[in-house]
Each structure stands twice: as C-alpha cells, then as structure tokens.
Design a protein around this motif. Structure first.
Motif, PDB file in Angstrom:
ATOM      1  N   SER A 190       0.841  -1.185   0.000  1.00  0.00           N
ATOM      2  CA  SER A 190       0.000   0.000   0.000  1.00  0.00           C
ATOM      3  C   SER A 190       0.880   1.241   0.000  1.00  0.00           C
ATOM      4  N   ASP A 234      -2.180 -10.220  -3.111  1.00  0.00           N
ATOM      5  CA  ASP A 234      -3.610 -10.254  -2.796  1.00  0.00           C
ATOM      6  C   ASP A 234      -4.128  -8.892  -2.335  1.00  0.00           C
ATOM      7  N   PHE A 235      -3.231  -7.911  -2.160  1.00  0.00           N
ATOM      8  CA  PHE A 235      -3.644  -6.572  -1.717  1.00  0.00           C
ATOM      9  C   PHE A 235      -2.803  -5.543  -2.451  1.00  0.00           C
ATOM     10  N   ASP A 294      -2.900  -1.317  -3.157  1.00  0.00           N
ATOM     11  CA  ASP A 294      -3.588  -0.052  -2.881  1.00  0.00           C
ATOM     12  C   ASP A 294      -2.678   1.115  -3.211  1.00  0.00           C
ATOM     13  N   THR A 324      -4.315   4.198  -3.796  1.00  0.00           N
ATOM     14  CA  THR A 324      -5.308   5.266  -3.664  1.00  0.00           C
ATOM     15  C   THR A 324      -4.655   6.589  -3.263  1.00  0.00           C
ATOM     16  N   GLU A 335      -7.434  -9.761  -3.651  1.00  0.00           N
ATOM     17  CA  GLU A 335      -8.676  -9.636  -2.899  1.00  0.00           C
ATOM     18  C   GLU A 335      -9.080  -8.173  -2.737  1.00  0.00           C
ATOM     19  N   TYR A 336      -8.101  -7.269  -2.768  1.00  0.00           N
ATOM     20  CA  TYR A 336      -8.383  -5.832  -2.691  1.00  0.00           C
ATOM     21  C   TYR A 336      -7.593  -5.120  -3.780  1.00  0.00           C
ATOM     22  N   GLY A 358      -7.263  -1.135  -5.011  1.00  0.00           N
ATOM     23  CA  GLY A 358      -7.639   0.260  -4.825  1.00  0.00           C
ATOM     24  C   GLY A 358      -6.781   1.200  -5.645  1.00  0.00           C
ATOM     25  N   LEU A 381     -11.448 -11.470  -6.008  1.00  0.00           N
ATOM     26  CA  LEU A 381     -11.553 -10.065  -5.613  1.00  0.00           C
ATOM     27  C   LEU A 381     -12.783  -9.836  -4.747  1.00  0.00           C
ATOM     28  N   TRP A 396     -13.017  -6.608  -2.862  1.00  0.00           N
ATOM     29  CA  TRP A 396     -13.234  -5.156  -2.763  1.00  0.00           C
ATOM     30  C   TRP A 396     -12.487  -4.485  -3.911  1.00  0.00           C
ATOM     31  N   ILE A 397     -13.213  -3.720  -4.711  1.00  0.00           N
ATOM     32  CA  ILE A 397     -12.595  -2.928  -5.768  1.00  0.00           C
ATOM     33  C   ILE A 397     -13.007  -1.480  -5.582  1.00  0.00           C
ATOM     34  N   ASP A 398     -12.015  -0.582  -5.630  1.00  0.00           N
ATOM     35  CA  ASP A 398     -12.257   0.830  -5.359  1.00  0.00           C
ATOM     36  C   ASP A 398     -11.514   1.650  -6.413  1.00  0.00           C
TER      37      ASP A 398
END
Length: 411
Positions: free
Chosen positions: A195, A216-217, A219, A221, A240-241, A243, A263, A265-267
């Motif tokens: 992240s 798997d993650f 981010d 953002t 899985e996420y 962003g 997946l 959560w998709i943002d």
C-alpha cells in the motif's frame, strides 16, 4: 582505482572491506559522495552502528538497506515516531508510538484508529533491525514486512530496498513519498501486499507489478498516478483488494478484470476513465464492495451485475450511466448500500403489491424534487382503486404508476 572517503583501513571490516560489499547493491559514485544518503548510511554501518557488523554478517545488506531508507526519507525533517532522535522513552534504544491501525475518513484524521505501543525499538538503535519500529522478520531473522504509516516519511524510495527479496508486505501509506512507483517492486517475488496510498506518486503503475502473482492486496489510492490499467491485470488472480481511487488514470476498464475471481473489494472511483462497464464484471463472483463512482462511466449497467450475488455495497454515483437499473441486482441478497445518483438512469421506486397501507410519505414524494433524481425517478405504489366502493391501499399524489391487480400509468 576507487578512492574511499575514510582513512586507510585498519581492520577487515573497515574501508574497502565494508565498502567492497556495499557496492554490490549501491552505486560506487554515490557511496563516495559525502553528500549522498548512501554515504551517510555506509558511514553509519562502518563507524557508528553499535553492532559493528563484519563483512560476512548475514544481515549486513538488509541492515544497510534499511539505514539507507531511513536517511533517504527525511526530506521534511525527522520522522514523527522512532527516528534516531526520538526521546519519547527513558531507554535510549526504545520509543513510544501511536501506530495507525485503521483509516476512517482520509480527510478527517480524527476518524483514524491508533494503537499505543510503549516499547518499540528506535531506528538506528543497537537492537536488531528486525525489531526497529515497523520492521518485522521471519524466523530466520530476514526482513519480510515493512509497515510504517503516517510518520512523515518524505522522499523517494531507494533502490537498495530491492535487496530485501523476501519481503511479503510493504505498507507505507499516508506519508510524503514521491516519484514513480519503483520498477524494482517486481523483484519481490514473495510480495503479498503493498500500500502506497495517500502519498504523492506520479507516473504509471509499473508493468512489473502485474507479474507479482502472489499479490492479494494492492492499494495506490490518493496519489497522482496517470496512464491506464494494463490488460495484464488479469494475471493477479489472487487479488482480494484493488484500490486505485483518487488518481488521474484514464482509458478503459480491461475485460481481463473478470479473471479476478477472488476479488472482494474494488475501489476505482475519482479517476477520469471515460469508459463503459464491461460485462465481465459478472465474473467477479467473490466481490462484496464495488466502488466505481465519479470516473466517467457511460453507457448502460450490464445485466451481468446480477451475477455478483455476494455484493453488499455498490457505488456508481456521479457518472453518465443511462438506461434502467437492471432488475438482476436483486440477486444480491446481502445488499446494504446502493448509490447511483447523479447519472442519467431511469430509476423506478417500486413499492406496489405489498401490504403497506395509508399514504405514501411526503419524504418519498420529495425525492421527485431531488436534483440528482428528479428527471429520472419513477415512483410506483398500490394507488389504484380496486372498484368504485373501496379506496386504494395507498394514497399517492406523486406516483407515475398506480397498481392493484394490474398496473396503469397515471396521467
């Protein structure tokens, strides 16, 4: 011949011994530049480190890489917690920390949740680097996690971090990191999550990121990223996420997104994509949170959205979507939130053929005057008289469609 910035070596660990090892992962020119962070880090390892590592120490490279990181990320002054000058603890090797464990509203720090940690090891202390704040090692004392959020880390990530090849998690959100996302991330073959959210990264997501098959993650953002999401996104089948909200990314939503069967959560909101929703979103069988708001979506919502049966929150507001909202969305039995305002959708609010009695509340009728819905909202209720004797079940002054056993549009 290489010249060294210190007096002639007196032991095997001094001068060319240590320098000769460090040039395996660092530039000779920068190591010999007294103004560089690499020089400062090498000097610290050689002369100031309480551990006084030898050239054959197993942890020489990882300790040095972390020291380079420390000196490189102080462009805006000392770190908030656990830097070398931190004096928050009576033990000179320790520090007290407010560790960020959950982010609420990024615009409102009061929403954040913190954990009080009283006995963390300071960076550049005599402790093993495995115990420095935000650094974690596996059972073999090899660094596999770096997790430092909201700590005034300002600068560019040094390439020496690429030597931490067993890294599984890299979480550096809410700092002041800038430049491009490092291409050397692809050297982290064991990376599971990273992240860089709410920093100041620019440029595109490097191609190598899409080769991290264990990820798997992901981010990123709240940066200033540009470019497109590669069609190679489909390779990240363990994600899985995902962003990428609040950047400046453009282009299409790749149809390969349908390969992300894990997946949850998709943002992707707040990006100027200017694209359509591909039918392949229906293959996101595990998805629970689907946020694609304020990103230039156009066209219709595909009926395949009804295949996302585990969906709990759907946000498509502030786009240019047209047509009707697919009835297939009702297949999502766990739905908690749907936001689709500020589009060009034909929205039907259907409360007919139920056991409601009395007048349709004024608050529902007032939705007709909501500027985000007024042109597209159809309100439908059991407002049709069954015969000349009995009144309708619902008195409705604003309905477009009145029903009893059959439905008829009102004039």
């Amino acid at each position: 011949q290489t010249t060294f910035p210190t007096p002639g070596p007196t032991t095997a660990r001094e001068g060319e011994g240590i320098w000769g090892e460090l040039i395996k992962i660092s530039s000779i020119e920068k190591l010999n530049d007294p103004n560089s962070t690499l020089f400062k880090a090498a000097q610290w390892i050689q002369f100031e480190d309480p551990q006084q590592l030898g050239v054959d120490a197993d942890n020489l490279f990882q300790r040095y890489a972390l020291v380079v990181m420390y000196f490189s990320l102080q462009e805006n002054g000392p770190w908030v917690f656990c830097g070398a000058d931190d004096n928050s603890h009576k033990d000179p090797d320790l520090c007290a920390v407010q560790k960020l464990v959950d982010v609420g509203d990024p615009q409102d720090p009061s929403d954040n949740i913190y954990e009080e940690l009283e006995d963390e090891a300071k960076w550049l202390s005599a402790k093993s680097e495995c115990f420095w704040f935000g650094v974690y090692c596996n059972k073999n004392m090899i660094v596999d996690v770096i997790e430092i959020a909201e700590n005034n880390l300002v600068g560019t990530l040094p390439e020496e971090l690429a030597s931490l090849t067993f890294l599984k998690d890299l979480f550096l959100e809410m700092n002041g990191l800038y430049g491009t996302i490092p291409h050397w991330l692809s050297s982290y073959r064991h990376l599971i999550g990273f992240s860089f959210s709410y920093n100041q990264f620019t440029g595109e997501i490097p191609h190598g990121v899409y080769e991290l098959e264990n990820l798997d993650f992901l981010d990123v953002t709240g940066n200033m990223l540009t470019g497109t999401v590669s069609t190679q996104i489909g390779k990240l089948e363990k994600l899985e996420y995902l962003g990428i909200m609040d950047n400046m990314m453009t282009g299409m939503i790749p149809t390969e997104i349908g390969s992300l069967s894990n997946l949850v959560w998709i943002d992707w909101g707040v990006n100027p994509f200017d694209t359509t929703l591909p039918t392949e979103i229906g293959r996101l069988g595990a998805i629970r949170i689907f946020f694609m708001f304020n990103m230039g979506l156009k066209g219709t919502i595909p009926t395949e959205i009804g295949l996302m049966t585990d969906l709990e929150s759907l946000s498509l507001h502030t786009n240019s979507l047209e047509g009707s909202f697919p009835e297939e969305i009702c297949n999502a039995r766990n739905m908690i939130l749907i936001r689709a305002e500020y589009n060009k959708l034909n929205v039907n609010l259907r409360i007919y053929r139920n056991y409601f009695s009395g007048e349709v509340p004024k608050e529902i009728c007032d939705l007709k005057y909501d500027q985000s819905l007024a042109d597209f909202l159809s309100i439908q209720a059991d407002c049709l008289k069954p015969n000349v004797i009995f009144p309708p079940k619902n008195d409705c002054q604003c309905c477009d469609l009145c029903c009893d056993s059959l439905c008829f549009y009102t004039e």
